[in-house]
Design an enzyme around this catalytic site. Structure first.
Site, PDB file in Angstrom:
ATOM      1  N   LYS A  72       0.876  -1.123  -0.070  1.00  0.00           N
ATOM      2  CA  LYS A  72      -0.055  -0.169   0.106  1.00  0.00           C
ATOM      3  C   LYS A  72       1.030   1.139  -0.170  1.00  0.00           C
ATOM      4  O   LYS A  72       0.624   2.267  -0.989  1.00  0.00           O
ATOM      5  CB  LYS A  72      -0.755   0.079   1.268  1.00  0.00           C
ATOM      6  CG  LYS A  72      -1.539   1.220   1.621  1.00  0.00           C
ATOM      7  CD  LYS A  72      -2.719   1.926   0.691  1.00  0.00           C
ATOM      8  CE  LYS A  72      -2.703   3.290   0.703  1.00  0.00           C
ATOM      9  NZ  LYS A  72      -4.194   3.646   0.887  1.00  0.00           N
ATOM     10  N   CYS A  85      -2.752  11.116   1.805  1.00  0.00           N
ATOM     11  CA  CYS A  85      -2.215   9.814   1.380  1.00  0.00           C
ATOM     12  C   CYS A  85      -0.988  10.081   0.860  1.00  0.00           C
ATOM     13  O   CYS A  85       0.123   9.528   1.388  1.00  0.00           O
ATOM     14  CB  CYS A  85      -3.134   9.090   0.356  1.00  0.00           C
ATOM     15  SG  CYS A  85      -4.820   9.252   1.118  1.00  0.00           S
TER      16      CYS A  85
HETATM   17  N1  SAJ Z   1      -1.321  15.420  -8.357  1.00  0.00           N
HETATM   18  C1  SAJ Z   1      -0.767  16.074  -9.287  1.00  0.00           C
HETATM   19  N2  SAJ Z   1      -0.693  15.464 -10.694  1.00  0.00           N
HETATM   20  C2  SAJ Z   1      -0.890  14.213 -11.266  1.00  0.00           C
HETATM   21  C3  SAJ Z   1      -1.959  13.669 -10.044  1.00  0.00           C
HETATM   22  C4  SAJ Z   1      -2.078  14.198  -8.962  1.00  0.00           C
HETATM   23  O1  SAJ Z   1      -0.329  17.234  -9.107  1.00  0.00           O
HETATM   24  O2  SAJ Z   1      -0.852  13.863 -12.203  1.00  0.00           O
HETATM   25  C5  SAJ Z   1      -1.918  15.787  -7.117  1.00  0.00           C
HETATM   26  C6  SAJ Z   1      -3.322  15.992  -6.981  1.00  0.00           C
HETATM   27  O3  SAJ Z   1      -3.708  17.450  -7.384  1.00  0.00           O
HETATM   28  C7  SAJ Z   1      -3.385  15.949  -5.313  1.00  0.00           C
HETATM   29  C8  SAJ Z   1      -2.345  14.838  -4.990  1.00  0.00           C
HETATM   30  O4  SAJ Z   1      -1.439  14.709  -6.116  1.00  0.00           O
HETATM   31  O5  SAJ Z   1      -2.980  17.154  -4.698  1.00  0.00           O
HETATM   32  C9  SAJ Z   1      -2.750  13.361  -4.783  1.00  0.00           C
HETATM   33  O6  SAJ Z   1      -3.880  13.143  -5.634  1.00  0.00           O
HETATM   34  P1  SAJ Z   1      -4.142  11.747  -6.480  1.00  0.00           P
HETATM   35  O7  SAJ Z   1      -5.445  11.990  -7.088  1.00  0.00           O
HETATM   36  O8  SAJ Z   1      -3.118  11.296  -7.066  1.00  0.00           O
HETATM   37  O9  SAJ Z   1      -4.302  10.668  -5.221  1.00  0.00           O
HETATM   38  P2  SAJ Z   1      -5.192  10.668  -3.720  1.00  0.00           P
HETATM   39  O10 SAJ Z   1      -4.240  11.265  -2.638  1.00  0.00           O
HETATM   40  O11 SAJ Z   1      -6.557  11.455  -3.943  1.00  0.00           O
HETATM   41  O12 SAJ Z   1      -5.371   9.110  -3.631  1.00  0.00           O
HETATM   42  C10 SAJ Z   1      -4.398   8.276  -3.564  1.00  0.00           C
HETATM   43  C11 SAJ Z   1      -4.648   7.141  -4.386  1.00  0.00           C
HETATM   44  N3  SAJ Z   1      -3.392   6.383  -4.829  1.00  0.00           N
HETATM   45  C12 SAJ Z   1      -2.530   6.118  -5.920  1.00  0.00           C
HETATM   46  O13 SAJ Z   1      -3.195   6.478  -6.825  1.00  0.00           O
HETATM   47  C13 SAJ Z   1      -1.332   5.189  -5.672  1.00  0.00           C
HETATM   48  C14 SAJ Z   1      -5.582   6.303  -4.031  1.00  0.00           C
HETATM   49  O14 SAJ Z   1      -5.874   5.162  -4.864  1.00  0.00           O
HETATM   50  C15 SAJ Z   1      -5.213   5.710  -2.518  1.00  0.00           C
HETATM   51  O15 SAJ Z   1      -6.392   5.042  -2.067  1.00  0.00           O
HETATM   52  C16 SAJ Z   1      -5.349   6.952  -1.758  1.00  0.00           C
HETATM   53  O16 SAJ Z   1      -4.000   7.960  -2.161  1.00  0.00           O
HETATM   54  C17 SAJ Z   1      -5.232   6.666  -0.332  1.00  0.00           C
HETATM   55  O17 SAJ Z   1      -5.847   6.722   0.496  1.00  0.00           O
HETATM   56  O18 SAJ Z   1      -4.101   6.219   0.039  1.00  0.00           O
END
Ligand code: SAJ
Length: 407
Positions: free
Chosen positions: A202, A256
């Site tokens: 995870k 996360c």
């Molecule tokens: N972000 C970027 N660029 C990207 C993708 C995201 O700047 O290309 C930023 C987003 O704006 C945000 C942050 O990263 O601030 C995180 O967003 P996210 O959509 O990537 O992820 P989370 O934190 O909402 O959810 C993550 C997910 N993990 C993965 O994709 C590996 C989700 O599946 C998990 O369940 C979750 O963390 C968790 O609870 O651990």
């Protein structure tokens, strides 16, 4: 099978509702009386696509919400696991306290499933002792499992039923039983493994994403310095069949991805080098955006920071979660630079949480000359025409904002 879900937040609640909606007997427990009261009265506590319908189905099937732990066959512990910012280690207090409370009511043979994200080794170090101290023999009186959640806020319900899951358990047959519980709503592959592997996989998933976002963010800085168009470069590079660069942004927020990699840095200092560098790059982005704001203000002869508006307070689009949000990090940073008075608006945040916060898009836009789009909520995507005439810095590379300033 009666399942007691402990902790009714972003993960516990959708999980409890999904089980109940699929005919599992569920009691949802939370120490927050206001929350359980609201839920029992049919009031949802946060917004998420499709949650209303799921809630209605679960209520129809008799889900119960309570402050009291009850005897059940299995317990899913989904309480928060904050990390200690100073030493970058996980704070397992909520998990430990929840398991302690479960031990007061858990019948012999009961299964305790920790779903909260924890650093690898937490179950051995903190959870097993709690159960053994109570005089229970693990594997006989009480069975232990770890089923880390993996769902994406904003797309939770789809991912709950479509994402593969990992179940770590001491005994394979318990792993299979836990798999059966989750199979009631999860239609994807469910892998059964040991607890340590489940814990680590995870954290590794979120760390992988953090590192990849950091790469995109580092490219932004390199391209800005070299006068190149990062978005065009990423678009072209991504045409390669084995390249998939993520989207740069104003920082990485949420509870996360911005947190879990620190578990590895904290536990393996000296070994987690790329992981640490990625964290630092992502954490530096709000300050980088601030520098861009200053440059663009100068370029446009804008001197008054109170005429600058930050669009978006949440950590990403179309969610109402502000934990570790880049906008909040930026505001903190601004305060340190004594540049206060900037205006802020987010359609998902109705409470007043920062100074100069607006609750109406038109009123907000009316009072600013420059808009910094920090979150690409659907609202702004659907109202790009309202930005006409403003100086716009778009940190999210939204379609339709090609002419705006970029990071
Ligand atoms: N972000 C970027 N660029 C990207 C993708 C995201 O700047 O290309 C930023 C987003 O704006 C945000 C942050 O990263 O601030 C995180 O967003 P996210 O959509 O990537 O992820 P989370 O934190 O909402 O959810 C993550 C997910 N993990 C993965 O994709 C590996 C989700 O599946 C998990 O369940 C979750 O963390 C968790 O609870 O651990």
């Amino acid at each position: 099978m009666h399942v007691c879900v402990v902790g009714l937040g972003y993960i516990g609640l959708p999980t409890a509702l999904s089980l109940a909606a699929n005919n599992v007997k569920v009691t949802g427990v939370d120490y927050n009386r206001d929350l359980t009261k609201k839920l029992q009265n049919g009031e949802l506590t946060f917004e998420e696509k499709g949650l209303d319908q799921l809630f209605a189905d679960a209520l129809k099937n008799g889900i119960v919400f309570s402050n009291e732990y009850v005897a059940a066959d299995a317990y899913i512990v989904a309480v928060p696991t904050p990390y200690e910012k100073d030493n970058k280690k996980i704070d397992p207090t909520y998990v430990v306290n929840a398991v302690k409370s479960v031990m007061e009511v858990c019948p012999k043979g009961g299964i305790v499933i920790v779903e909260s994200t924890i650093s690898p080794g937490t179950i051995d170090k903190f959870v097993r002792p709690v159960i053994e101290e109570k005089g229970f023999v693990l594997g006989k009186d009480i069975h232990l499992a770890h089923a880390p959640e993996r769902i994406l806020p904003g797309n939770m319900l789809y991912e709950l039923s479509h994402n593969a899951r990992t179940i770590g358990a001491d005994e394979p047959e318990i792993g299979e039983k836990v798999k059966e519980i989750y199979s009631s709503f999860c239609k994807a592959q469910i892998v059964v493994t040991d607890i340590r592997t489940a814990e680590m996989s995870k954290v590794v998933e979120n760390t992988f994403r953090d590192i990849n976002i950091a790469f995109a963010n580092e490219l932004v800085k390199i391209c800005r310095s070299g006068g190149m168009d990062v978005y065009e470069i990423i678009k072209i590079a991504n045409l390669h069949p084995r390249v998939n660069i993520l989207t740069p942004g104003p920082g990485v927020g949420g509870h996360c991805i911005s947190v879990d990699p620190w578990f590895l840095v904290g536990d393996y200092p000296g070994l987690a080098n790329i992981i640490l560098a990625a964290r630092k790059i992502n954490d530096s982005m709000p300050e980088f955006v601030l520098e861009r704001i200053n440059e663009i203000m100068k370029e446009n002869g804008l001197k008054d920071v109170t005429r600058v508006g930050l669009y978006g307070l949440t950590y990403k689009e179309d969610v109402d979660d502000i934990r570790e949000s880049p906008t909040l990090q930026m505001l903190e940073c601004m305060e340190r630079h004594l540049a206060s008075g900037v205006k802020v608006y987010d359609p998902f945040i109705s409470a007043d949480i920062v100074p100069n916060q607006y609750h109406d898009l038109d009123a907000f836009l009316n009072d600013v000359d420059m808009v910094v789009v920090l979150v690409g909520h659907s609202e702004i995507r659907n109202n790009l025409d309202k930005l006409k005439g403003k100086v716009v810095l778009d940190t999210r590379h939204l379609p339709g904002l090609e002419d705006a300033y970029k990071m």
